[in-house]
Scaffold this active site. Structure first.
Site, PDB file in Angstrom:
ATOM      1  N   CYS A   2      -8.270   3.873   0.458  1.00  0.00           N
ATOM      2  CA  CYS A   2      -8.430   5.307   0.623  1.00  0.00           C
ATOM      3  C   CYS A   2      -7.070   5.991   0.574  1.00  0.00           C
ATOM      4  O   CYS A   2      -6.030   5.349   0.599  1.00  0.00           O
ATOM      5  CB  CYS A   2      -9.145   5.638   1.919  1.00  0.00           C
ATOM      6  SG  CYS A   2     -10.710   4.778   2.181  1.00  0.00           S
ATOM      7  N   ARG A  27      -4.603   3.345  -4.898  1.00  0.00           N
ATOM      8  CA  ARG A  27      -5.138   2.711  -3.696  1.00  0.00           C
ATOM      9  C   ARG A  27      -6.599   2.326  -3.859  1.00  0.00           C
ATOM     10  O   ARG A  27      -7.145   1.586  -3.041  1.00  0.00           O
ATOM     11  CB  ARG A  27      -4.964   3.644  -2.493  1.00  0.00           C
ATOM     12  CG  ARG A  27      -3.502   3.916  -2.164  1.00  0.00           C
ATOM     13  CD  ARG A  27      -3.363   4.965  -1.091  1.00  0.00           C
ATOM     14  NE  ARG A  27      -3.818   4.498   0.201  1.00  0.00           N
ATOM     15  CZ  ARG A  27      -3.071   3.859   1.086  1.00  0.00           C
ATOM     16  NH1 ARG A  27      -1.814   3.574   0.794  1.00  0.00           N
ATOM     17  NH2 ARG A  27      -3.553   3.490   2.246  1.00  0.00           N
ATOM     18  N   TRP A  75     -12.761   4.977  -0.395  1.00  0.00           N
ATOM     19  CA  TRP A  75     -13.279   3.678  -0.859  1.00  0.00           C
ATOM     20  C   TRP A  75     -14.338   3.254   0.147  1.00  0.00           C
ATOM     21  O   TRP A  75     -14.041   3.073   1.331  1.00  0.00           O
ATOM     22  CB  TRP A  75     -12.150   2.663  -0.939  1.00  0.00           C
ATOM     23  CG  TRP A  75     -12.478   1.409  -1.681  1.00  0.00           C
ATOM     24  CD1 TRP A  75     -12.547   1.230  -3.027  1.00  0.00           C
ATOM     25  CD2 TRP A  75     -12.762   0.120  -1.112  1.00  0.00           C
ATOM     26  NE1 TRP A  75     -12.843  -0.069  -3.336  1.00  0.00           N
ATOM     27  CE2 TRP A  75     -12.984  -0.773  -2.178  1.00  0.00           C
ATOM     28  CE3 TRP A  75     -12.848  -0.359   0.184  1.00  0.00           C
ATOM     29  CZ2 TRP A  75     -13.294  -2.108  -1.984  1.00  0.00           C
ATOM     30  CZ3 TRP A  75     -13.151  -1.697   0.390  1.00  0.00           C
ATOM     31  CH2 TRP A  75     -13.369  -2.557  -0.687  1.00  0.00           C
ATOM     32  N   ASN A  99      -9.047   7.316   7.255  1.00  0.00           N
ATOM     33  CA  ASN A  99      -8.997   5.949   6.750  1.00  0.00           C
ATOM     34  C   ASN A  99      -9.195   5.011   7.931  1.00  0.00           C
ATOM     35  O   ASN A  99      -8.604   5.222   8.993  1.00  0.00           O
ATOM     36  CB  ASN A  99      -7.649   5.635   6.098  1.00  0.00           C
ATOM     37  CG  ASN A  99      -7.402   6.451   4.849  1.00  0.00           C
ATOM     38  OD1 ASN A  99      -8.304   7.067   4.311  1.00  0.00           O
ATOM     39  ND2 ASN A  99      -6.166   6.451   4.389  1.00  0.00           N
ATOM     40  N   GLY A 100      -9.954   3.958   7.747  1.00  0.00           N
ATOM     41  CA  GLY A 100     -10.148   2.995   8.822  1.00  0.00           C
ATOM     42  C   GLY A 100     -11.618   2.806   9.139  1.00  0.00           C
ATOM     43  O   GLY A 100     -12.507   3.221   8.380  1.00  0.00           O
ATOM     44  N   GLU A 483      -1.799 -17.707  -8.765  1.00  0.00           N
ATOM     45  CA  GLU A 483      -1.487 -16.309  -9.009  1.00  0.00           C
ATOM     46  C   GLU A 483      -1.884 -15.888 -10.423  1.00  0.00           C
ATOM     47  O   GLU A 483      -2.411 -14.784 -10.636  1.00  0.00           O
ATOM     48  CB  GLU A 483       0.000 -16.051  -8.772  1.00  0.00           C
ATOM     49  CG  GLU A 483       0.466 -14.642  -9.065  1.00  0.00           C
ATOM     50  CD  GLU A 483      -0.150 -13.583  -8.173  1.00  0.00           C
ATOM     51  OE1 GLU A 483       0.029 -12.391  -8.471  1.00  0.00           O
ATOM     52  OE2 GLU A 483      -0.848 -13.927  -7.187  1.00  0.00           O
ATOM     53  N   LYS A 487      -4.529 -12.892 -11.194  1.00  0.00           N
ATOM     54  CA  LYS A 487      -4.218 -11.720 -12.011  1.00  0.00           C
ATOM     55  C   LYS A 487      -5.276 -11.525 -13.101  1.00  0.00           C
ATOM     56  O   LYS A 487      -5.705 -10.401 -13.366  1.00  0.00           O
ATOM     57  CB  LYS A 487      -2.834 -11.861 -12.650  1.00  0.00           C
ATOM     58  CG  LYS A 487      -1.693 -11.600 -11.706  1.00  0.00           C
ATOM     59  CD  LYS A 487      -1.641 -10.153 -11.281  1.00  0.00           C
ATOM     60  CE  LYS A 487      -0.966 -10.007  -9.924  1.00  0.00           C
ATOM     61  NZ  LYS A 487      -1.783 -10.374  -8.780  1.00  0.00           N
ATOM     62  N   GLU A 490      -8.512 -10.252 -11.494  1.00  0.00           N
ATOM     63  CA  GLU A 490      -8.403  -8.901 -10.949  1.00  0.00           C
ATOM     64  C   GLU A 490      -8.562  -7.826 -12.011  1.00  0.00           C
ATOM     65  O   GLU A 490      -9.246  -6.825 -11.783  1.00  0.00           O
ATOM     66  CB  GLU A 490      -7.039  -8.713 -10.280  1.00  0.00           C
ATOM     67  CG  GLU A 490      -6.900  -9.364  -8.925  1.00  0.00           C
ATOM     68  CD  GLU A 490      -5.524  -9.132  -8.343  1.00  0.00           C
ATOM     69  OE1 GLU A 490      -5.445  -8.805  -7.145  1.00  0.00           O
ATOM     70  OE2 GLU A 490      -4.519  -9.274  -9.075  1.00  0.00           O
ATOM     71  N   HIS A 506     -10.761 -34.398  -9.552  1.00  0.00           N
ATOM     72  CA  HIS A 506     -11.613 -34.359  -8.368  1.00  0.00           C
ATOM     73  C   HIS A 506     -12.653 -33.253  -8.455  1.00  0.00           C
ATOM     74  O   HIS A 506     -13.131 -32.766  -7.428  1.00  0.00           O
ATOM     75  CB  HIS A 506     -10.766 -34.189  -7.109  1.00  0.00           C
ATOM     76  CG  HIS A 506      -9.863 -35.348  -6.848  1.00  0.00           C
ATOM     77  ND1 HIS A 506     -10.243 -36.447  -6.115  1.00  0.00           N
ATOM     78  CD2 HIS A 506      -8.595 -35.586  -7.258  1.00  0.00           C
ATOM     79  CE1 HIS A 506      -9.250 -37.307  -6.067  1.00  0.00           C
ATOM     80  NE2 HIS A 506      -8.225 -36.812  -6.759  1.00  0.00           N
ATOM     81  N   LYS A 605      -5.262  -1.116  -3.356  1.00  0.00           N
ATOM     82  CA  LYS A 605      -3.889  -1.615  -3.298  1.00  0.00           C
ATOM     83  C   LYS A 605      -3.564  -2.205  -1.940  1.00  0.00           C
ATOM     84  O   LYS A 605      -3.002  -3.294  -1.849  1.00  0.00           O
ATOM     85  CB  LYS A 605      -2.925  -0.467  -3.616  1.00  0.00           C
ATOM     86  CG  LYS A 605      -1.454  -0.889  -3.644  1.00  0.00           C
ATOM     87  CD  LYS A 605      -1.182  -1.868  -4.765  1.00  0.00           C
ATOM     88  CE  LYS A 605       0.283  -2.221  -4.879  1.00  0.00           C
ATOM     89  NZ  LYS A 605       0.513  -3.269  -5.880  1.00  0.00           N
TER      90      LYS A 605
END
Length: 610
Positions: A2, A27, A75, A99-100, A483, A487, A490, A506, A605
């Site tokens: 948010c 964000r 969001w 926000n929260g 990573e 990426k 995402e 395995h 973000k």
């Protein structure tokens, strides 16, 4: 998550609020809105589901006039994305953005309904508007009314409020979600993050936990949770508005990938002394005696920062000979962890506000650990609560998918490992000089990788139709494989998984066929022969191999379908180099697939709620 903006001053506020929200799009959000207080003290709210273009269309048709206002990008947490659930929420003259999460919102809502209140949304935030309007109706000023509402609320919040009963005032409050005040002449600002302020001011004050502030045209007053006034000098932010713009790149992410040589150089500058074979970290107060007394290191982080922490463990164990455990911030507190006073707990967070990592830091400190924060955001929550702090100097990172903050975290962790190795007496000045000399070359090595972008983009074009990919690495390259896969997931929405290459037999080997490309980090190091063997196993099952190998390597190209070359950096430093082609690979796959690179779906973000 948010975004909050607020303005009080002499200018028309609607355009300023919309511009600030534009700077916070990174964000992540699914709806947006503003509330403006007119000169007649009426508050008008415009809000809608969707992107800021939809809100801008509303403003173009009928923009509210007034010199004070608040804005928000939401969001969804409580309540689906909709016009009704968008912020600001309004009741009886009070408009609120938040926000929260209010953890006791159900109990509060039932009590308010019993008292005759009617709600128009599914959100927890609307409760604030009702509580504050009730308190103002009982005669309290806006600051006191907000404080009275907060007493009843359990949870996390960054809050901004305007009221028809309190002209020319904005009251803000913070608990676990970030808020920064921007100071101007005859005008004041508030936002969730610095980029929203840079077009107007670079003089900022970061609110602390439990603090409130009253913004009026002629200044800002800050109060602690007991109501006492706090006097805090502003800080001058050295980011320019241009730094928060794309600078000619198609996407922020692309720009930030290319900024990595400079960001790493900035993080190293003034800290790494090759001449003395030592590292100077201004935010680290640990002395030699304290470093020797350490029995254990603990790295806590989430997401990309967790991958950096996995590499950091190798740095600290290799260079400082300190046994290190790495934990996910979201898991740490919930397994009854064992922490001793001889533990150095290192919290790694780009924003410094990651809720899970902050909670893990608090738990480690409660159990007696010495704490250290690694963050990119000055005076954010995690650095404020840690005993020591080591800032990365990446500058603003706007793209949701982290790039330069990851590599600067690696640089910071490497500097910390060298420093602790020197303090603990396990790394000689000569060995430190060798390590720091190599570290200074990392920006140039990354420049060489960036120069090969056309080749990487060509390889990416052959992956856009894949449904599944595997990324394999060993040693320091295993976290880079994780990573690289993250990426790609995402921003391109392709399914990808990273594995330690030795684990391929395995389970993951069952997935390999001609339709599953495998990206292999086949760089020099102790596992080189074994990673070559992994490539042979993939090839034997019809898999297509995209290999990263060192310049001059003749073995890996003979057994791979595609090759991306990187400079032959020392194995410990290679993660800062090898991650760059993987970032570019993910970027070009996503760009060619037409996804929203800077604002991928469902992501934000900064994850400031658990």
């Amino acid at each position: 998550m948010c975004g909050i903006v607020g303005y009080v001053g002499q200018q028309e506020s609607a355009g300023i609020l919309l511009g600030g929200l534009r700077k916070l799009e990174y964000r992540g959000y699914d709806s947006a809105g503003i509330a403006v207080q007119s000169d007649e003290n009426r508050v008008r709210v415009l809000r809608c589901r969707g992107k800021l273009d939809a809100l801008e269309a509303l403003l173009a048709a009928d923009s509210p006039k007034g010199h004070a206002g608040i804005g928000h990008t939401r969001w969804a947490t409580h309540g689906r994305p909709s016009d009704e659930n968008a912020h600001p929420h309004f009741h009886s003259g009070v408009a609120v953005v938040h926000n929260g999460i209010i953890e006791n919102h159900l109990e509060l809502k039932e009590a308010l309904r019993a008292a005759g209140h009617r709600f128009t949304s599914e959100t927890d935030t609307e409760i604030f508007a009702h509580l504050i309007s009730d308190a103002q109706g009982a005669g309290q000023d806006l600051l006191s009314a907000v404080r009275a509402a907060l007493v009843k609320v359990h949870g996390t919040y960054a809050l901004a409020v305007i009221s028809e009963r309190s002209p020319g005032q904005i009251v803000v409050a913070k608990n676990a979600s970030p808020l920064v005040l921007g100071l101007g002449r005859g005008e004041q600002f508030v936002a969730s993050d610095v980029p929203a302020l840079l077009a107007h001011t670079r003089d900022v004050v970061f609110l602390g936990e439990g603090e409130m502030a009253l913004l009026q045209r002629d200044g800002v007053r800050i109060f602690d949770e007991r109501g006492g006034e706090v006097h805090r000098a502003p800080r001058r932010v050295d980011w320019t508005p241009l730094m928060a713009e794309k600078g000619g790149h198609k996407h922020f992410m692309h720009k930030e990938i290319h900024e990595q040589p400079q960001a790493i150089a900035d993080t190293i500058r003034g800290r790494a002394s090759v001449e003395s074979g030592d590292v100077h970290l201004g935010g680290l107060t640990l002395d030699a005696g304290g470093a020797v007394a350490l029995g254990r290191g603990l790295l806590v982080a989430c997401g990309t920062s967790w991958h950096a922490a996995l590499v950091g463990r190798i740095y600290l164990e290799t260079l400082a000979r300190l046994p290190v455990e790495v934990d996910l911030g979201s898991e740490f507190r919930f397994r009854d962890p064992l922490v001793s006073p001889g533990t150095l707990a290192i919290a790694v967070s780009q924003s410094g506000e990651t809720a899970d990592t902050l909670g893990a830091l608090r738990e480690a400190r409660r159990q007696g650990a010495r704490t250290l924060a690694i963050s990119n955001v000055l005076d954010s929550a995690i650095p404020r609560e840690a005993d020591d702090v080591l800032y990365t100097h990446a500058g603003p990172e706007i793209g949701v998918a982290s790039t330069k903050c990851f590599t600067t975290q690696l640089a910071a962790l490497f500097l910390l490992a060298v420093k602790l190795g020197r303090l603990r007496g396990v790394l000689s000045p000569e060995a430190a000089q060798e390590q720091l000399t190599a570290l200074r070359q990392v920006p140039q090595w990354i420049e060489e990788v960036l120069a090969d972008e056309a080749r990487i983009a060509a390889v990416a074009s052959r992956l856009t139709s894949a449904r599944d990919l595997l990324f394999l690495g060993r040693g320091p390259q295993f976290p880079v494989a994780l990573e690289g896969a993250l990426k790609l997931k995402e921003i391109s929405y392709l399914h990808a998984e990273g594995y330690a290459a030795g684990e391929m037999k395995h389970g993951p080997i069952a997935l390999i066929d001609s339709n599953v490309p495998v990206v292999v980090l086949a760089t020099p190091g102790p596992g080189y022969d074994k990673i070559a063997g992994n490539i042979e196993e993939v090839r034997a099952r019809g898999g297509k191999v995209i290999a990263l190998c060192a310049q001059g390597d003749e073995r890996i190209p003979r057994i791979s379908d595609e090759v991306l070359r990187v400079p032959p950096a020392p194995p410990l430093l290679l993660p800062m180099v090898t991650v760059v082609p993987l970032q570019l690979l993910a970027y070009h796959v996503a760009d060619q697939r037409g996804t929203d690179v800077d604002q991928p779906r469902n992501l934000a973000k900064s994850v400031t709620v658990e």
